[in-house]
Scaffold this motif. Sequence first.
Motif, PDB file in Angstrom:
ATOM      1  N   THR A  13      -0.423   0.199   4.514  1.00 48.04           N
ATOM      2  CA  THR A  13      -0.006  -0.736   3.717  1.00 48.04           C
ATOM      3  C   THR A  13      -0.464  -2.342   3.885  1.00 48.04           C
ATOM      4  O   THR A  13      -0.716  -2.349   5.151  1.00 48.04           O
ATOM      5  CB  THR A  13       1.480  -0.889   3.431  1.00 48.04           C
ATOM      6  OG1 THR A  13       2.073  -1.060   4.898  1.00 48.04           O
ATOM      7  CG2 THR A  13       2.134   0.636   3.297  1.00 48.04           C
ATOM      8  N   ALA A  14      -0.076  -3.123   3.147  1.00 45.08           N
ATOM      9  CA  ALA A  14      -0.480  -4.678   3.343  1.00 45.08           C
ATOM     10  C   ALA A  14       0.297  -5.536   2.359  1.00 45.08           C
ATOM     11  O   ALA A  14       1.022  -4.821   1.574  1.00 45.08           O
ATOM     12  CB  ALA A  14      -2.084  -4.860   3.296  1.00 45.08           C
ATOM     13  N   GLU A  15       0.011  -6.810   2.540  1.00 43.58           N
ATOM     14  CA  GLU A  15       0.674  -7.774   1.691  1.00 43.58           C
ATOM     15  C   GLU A  15      -0.097  -8.612   1.065  1.00 43.58           C
ATOM     16  O   GLU A  15      -1.281  -9.139   1.725  1.00 43.58           O
ATOM     17  CB  GLU A  15       1.880  -8.637   2.756  1.00 43.58           C
ATOM     18  CG  GLU A  15       2.826  -7.587   3.259  1.00 43.58           C
ATOM     19  CD  GLU A  15       2.242  -7.296   4.700  1.00 43.58           C
ATOM     20  OE1 GLU A  15       2.349  -6.011   4.843  1.00 43.58           O
ATOM     21  OE2 GLU A  15       1.759  -7.983   5.528  1.00 43.58           O
ATOM     22  N   LEU A  16       0.144  -8.867  -0.124  1.00 40.92           N
ATOM     23  CA  LEU A  16      -0.733 -10.008  -0.889  1.00 40.92           C
ATOM     24  C   LEU A  16       0.294 -10.937  -1.335  1.00 40.92           C
ATOM     25  O   LEU A  16       1.443 -10.925  -1.931  1.00 40.92           O
ATOM     26  CB  LEU A  16      -1.381  -9.190  -2.293  1.00 40.92           C
ATOM     27  CG  LEU A  16      -1.892 -10.340  -3.370  1.00 40.92           C
ATOM     28  CD1 LEU A  16      -3.340 -10.876  -2.428  1.00 40.92           C
ATOM     29  CD2 LEU A  16      -2.370  -9.175  -4.436  1.00 40.92           C
ATOM     30  N   GLN A 203       8.287   8.149   5.505  1.00 33.45           N
ATOM     31  CA  GLN A 203       6.996   8.638   5.940  1.00 33.45           C
ATOM     32  C   GLN A 203       6.815  10.195   6.214  1.00 33.45           C
ATOM     33  O   GLN A 203       8.197  10.663   6.331  1.00 33.45           O
ATOM     34  CB  GLN A 203       6.805   7.921   7.368  1.00 33.45           C
ATOM     35  CG  GLN A 203       6.531   6.634   7.557  1.00 33.45           C
ATOM     36  CD  GLN A 203       6.506   5.985   8.895  1.00 33.45           C
ATOM     37  OE1 GLN A 203       7.571   5.641   9.653  1.00 33.45           O
ATOM     38  NE2 GLN A 203       5.283   5.634   9.409  1.00 33.45           N
ATOM     39  N   PRO A 204       6.064  10.752   6.237  1.00 24.94           N
ATOM     40  CA  PRO A 204       4.496  10.443   5.634  1.00 24.94           C
ATOM     41  C   PRO A 204       4.228  10.186   4.160  1.00 24.94           C
ATOM     42  O   PRO A 204       3.100   9.826   4.013  1.00 24.94           O
ATOM     43  CB  PRO A 204       3.684  11.162   6.594  1.00 24.94           C
ATOM     44  CG  PRO A 204       4.471  12.232   6.501  1.00 24.94           C
ATOM     45  CD  PRO A 204       5.884  12.251   6.341  1.00 24.94           C
ATOM     46  N   ASP A 205       5.224  10.516   3.197  1.00 26.29           N
ATOM     47  CA  ASP A 205       4.699  10.707   2.103  1.00 26.29           C
ATOM     48  C   ASP A 205       4.716   9.360   1.190  1.00 26.29           C
ATOM     49  O   ASP A 205       4.344   9.459   0.173  1.00 26.29           O
ATOM     50  CB  ASP A 205       5.864  11.648   1.471  1.00 26.29           C
ATOM     51  CG  ASP A 205       7.292  11.354   1.468  1.00 26.29           C
ATOM     52  OD1 ASP A 205       7.329  10.287   1.639  1.00 26.29           O
ATOM     53  OD2 ASP A 205       8.110  12.161   1.417  1.00 26.29           O
ATOM     54  N   LEU A 206       5.319   8.532   1.616  1.00 31.28           N
ATOM     55  CA  LEU A 206       5.398   7.045   0.931  1.00 31.28           C
ATOM     56  C   LEU A 206       6.178   7.194  -0.613  1.00 31.28           C
ATOM     57  O   LEU A 206       5.830   6.508  -1.373  1.00 31.28           O
ATOM     58  CB  LEU A 206       4.026   6.339   0.667  1.00 31.28           C
ATOM     59  CG  LEU A 206       3.891   5.635   1.926  1.00 31.28           C
ATOM     60  CD1 LEU A 206       3.283   6.316   3.022  1.00 31.28           C
ATOM     61  CD2 LEU A 206       2.766   4.535   1.412  1.00 31.28           C
ATOM     62  N   GLU A 207       7.004   8.326  -0.672  1.00 33.04           N
ATOM     63  CA  GLU A 207       7.686   8.684  -2.053  1.00 33.04           C
ATOM     64  C   GLU A 207       8.447   7.550  -2.312  1.00 33.04           C
ATOM     65  O   GLU A 207       8.615   7.015  -3.525  1.00 33.04           O
ATOM     66  CB  GLU A 207       8.282   9.933  -2.068  1.00 33.04           C
ATOM     67  CG  GLU A 207       8.684  10.183  -3.291  1.00 33.04           C
ATOM     68  CD  GLU A 207       9.857  11.068  -3.431  1.00 33.04           C
ATOM     69  OE1 GLU A 207      10.101  11.981  -4.262  1.00 33.04           O
ATOM     70  OE2 GLU A 207      10.600  11.674  -2.409  1.00 33.04           O
ATOM     71  N   ARG A 208       9.285   6.939  -1.189  1.00 37.43           N
ATOM     72  CA  ARG A 208       9.835   5.835  -1.489  1.00 37.43           C
ATOM     73  C   ARG A 208       9.348   4.826  -0.795  1.00 37.43           C
ATOM     74  O   ARG A 208       9.021   4.796   0.328  1.00 37.43           O
ATOM     75  CB  ARG A 208      11.334   6.033  -0.913  1.00 37.43           C
ATOM     76  CG  ARG A 208      12.147   7.343  -1.403  1.00 37.43           C
ATOM     77  CD  ARG A 208      12.374   7.284  -2.850  1.00 37.43           C
ATOM     78  NE  ARG A 208      13.168   6.020  -3.133  1.00 37.43           N
ATOM     79  CZ  ARG A 208      14.647   5.989  -2.847  1.00 37.43           C
ATOM     80  NH1 ARG A 208      15.431   6.923  -2.422  1.00 37.43           N
ATOM     81  NH2 ARG A 208      15.312   4.712  -3.097  1.00 37.43           N
ATOM     82  N   TRP A 209       9.036   3.626  -1.595  1.00 38.99           N
ATOM     83  CA  TRP A 209       8.463   2.329  -1.014  1.00 38.99           C
ATOM     84  C   TRP A 209       9.178   1.179  -1.500  1.00 38.99           C
ATOM     85  O   TRP A 209       9.043   0.746  -2.934  1.00 38.99           O
ATOM     86  CB  TRP A 209       7.065   2.594  -1.420  1.00 38.99           C
ATOM     87  CG  TRP A 209       6.274   1.330  -0.732  1.00 38.99           C
ATOM     88  CD1 TRP A 209       6.758   0.333   0.068  1.00 38.99           C
ATOM     89  CD2 TRP A 209       4.806   1.005  -0.808  1.00 38.99           C
ATOM     90  NE1 TRP A 209       5.501  -0.493   0.532  1.00 38.99           N
ATOM     91  CE2 TRP A 209       4.495  -0.188  -0.028  1.00 38.99           C
ATOM     92  CE3 TRP A 209       3.771   1.680  -1.547  1.00 38.99           C
ATOM     93  CZ2 TRP A 209       3.212  -0.659   0.116  1.00 38.99           C
ATOM     94  CZ3 TRP A 209       2.561   1.198  -1.281  1.00 38.99           C
ATOM     95  CH2 TRP A 209       2.264   0.320  -0.490  1.00 38.99           C
ATOM     96  N   GLU A 210      10.215   0.632  -1.005  1.00 41.21           N
ATOM     97  CA  GLU A 210      11.178  -0.257  -1.367  1.00 41.21           C
ATOM     98  C   GLU A 210      10.641  -1.618  -0.865  1.00 41.21           C
ATOM     99  O   GLU A 210      10.544  -1.800   0.302  1.00 41.21           O
ATOM    100  CB  GLU A 210      12.672  -0.046  -1.144  1.00 41.21           C
ATOM    101  CG  GLU A 210      13.159   1.428  -1.654  1.00 41.21           C
ATOM    102  CD  GLU A 210      13.238   1.465  -3.219  1.00 41.21           C
ATOM    103  OE1 GLU A 210      13.195   0.389  -3.789  1.00 41.21           O
ATOM    104  OE2 GLU A 210      13.320   2.566  -3.705  1.00 41.21           O
ATOM    105  N   SER A 211      10.723  -2.847  -1.726  1.00 37.88           N
ATOM    106  CA  SER A 211      10.604  -4.211  -1.384  1.00 37.88           C
ATOM    107  C   SER A 211      11.714  -4.948  -1.580  1.00 37.88           C
ATOM    108  O   SER A 211      12.648  -4.813  -2.588  1.00 37.88           O
ATOM    109  CB  SER A 211       9.355  -4.497  -2.057  1.00 37.88           C
ATOM    110  OG  SER A 211       8.216  -3.948  -1.913  1.00 37.88           O
ATOM    111  N   TRP A 212      12.014  -6.161  -0.901  1.00 40.32           N
ATOM    112  CA  TRP A 212      13.033  -7.010  -1.250  1.00 40.32           C
ATOM    113  C   TRP A 212      12.487  -8.423  -0.927  1.00 40.32           C
ATOM    114  O   TRP A 212      11.516  -8.739  -0.080  1.00 40.32           O
ATOM    115  CB  TRP A 212      14.275  -6.578  -0.366  1.00 40.32           C
ATOM    116  CG  TRP A 212      13.875  -6.340   0.963  1.00 40.32           C
ATOM    117  CD1 TRP A 212      13.834  -7.458   1.992  1.00 40.32           C
ATOM    118  CD2 TRP A 212      13.718  -5.056   1.487  1.00 40.32           C
ATOM    119  NE1 TRP A 212      13.563  -6.819   3.270  1.00 40.32           N
ATOM    120  CE2 TRP A 212      13.282  -5.405   3.094  1.00 40.32           C
ATOM    121  CE3 TRP A 212      13.482  -3.891   1.023  1.00 40.32           C
ATOM    122  CZ2 TRP A 212      13.192  -4.363   3.767  1.00 40.32           C
ATOM    123  CZ3 TRP A 212      13.355  -2.810   2.287  1.00 40.32           C
ATOM    124  CH2 TRP A 212      12.985  -3.206   3.373  1.00 40.32           C
ATOM    125  N   SER A 213      12.998  -9.527  -1.521  1.00 42.97           N
ATOM    126  CA  SER A 213      12.773 -10.658  -1.472  1.00 42.97           C
ATOM    127  C   SER A 213      13.858 -11.637  -1.361  1.00 42.97           C
ATOM    128  O   SER A 213      14.760 -11.455  -2.331  1.00 42.97           O
ATOM    129  CB  SER A 213      11.485 -11.218  -2.173  1.00 42.97           C
ATOM    130  OG  SER A 213      11.776 -11.014  -3.545  1.00 42.97           O
TER     131      SER A 213
END
Length: 268
Positions: A13-16, A203-213
Amino acid sequence: MSAMFASWRRAITAELCWIEPDGRPVALAVTPLVVDGLPVVALPYAHAPVVSGLRAAEQAAFVVSDSRSLRRDETGRAAIGRVEVTDDTDGGLLVDEVLGQELRKYPPSRSLVDSPLLRRENWWWLPRIVVRLDPATAEEVAVPRRTNPRAHRLLVRDAGDRPGIDVVEVRGGGERLSLTGLAGERLRGDGAGATVFGYDYSQPDLERWESWSVHGTLFGDELVVSGREGDPERDLGPLPLLRRLSRHRELSRGCRRGIAAAERARHR
């Protein structure tokens, strides 16, 4: 190959990050891909509303800061420079250039495009908004690695014509957040707009990928909050079947809307 580009190639993963035309800093969690040895982001069209301002941004930052994407002794890396944003509405880049990378780094794509039959059924997952970093203009900087996804966040602030990048630990809550630079530096906020961004994934499936800001204004080492998105306390456990199906439908509709809008814009 530069140290940052090598980190980008290995990262999961990375950030843009970029600055919106109205001055608000934005960060997005992405899957880091490589084309012709250079960093690329290939966003599904469900992200089209979020990245609309990126097309007008003078520069953007490609960042690898999550310790799970870095070697044990490796620092985080960022490259800040001009970007080119293009529409690949026929899905050629994904299929011809980076499909293998995406299937390896982002396992949920396997259920969508891991065979010709799936690619016909889920055609809307193939078209992408492609973001390329211009290596001739990119400045590389080291950033601290984030070892705690919930407490360590990316601080993105308006640094004139480019996003400024720091990694911070967040303390407090409410309308004022106390920020401490992980490298021990004083942040010296001068009242410019700033966003504190984080994410976590299963992990390891990345099924849940949650972001917050959290958005606001940075004064010294304190962020005065003006808005929030997402929830850092959200559970990352497996989704129930009905929620998984609902999420799939929402994703399909979002991608289809974005593709249709891009096609209309192209034919104007």
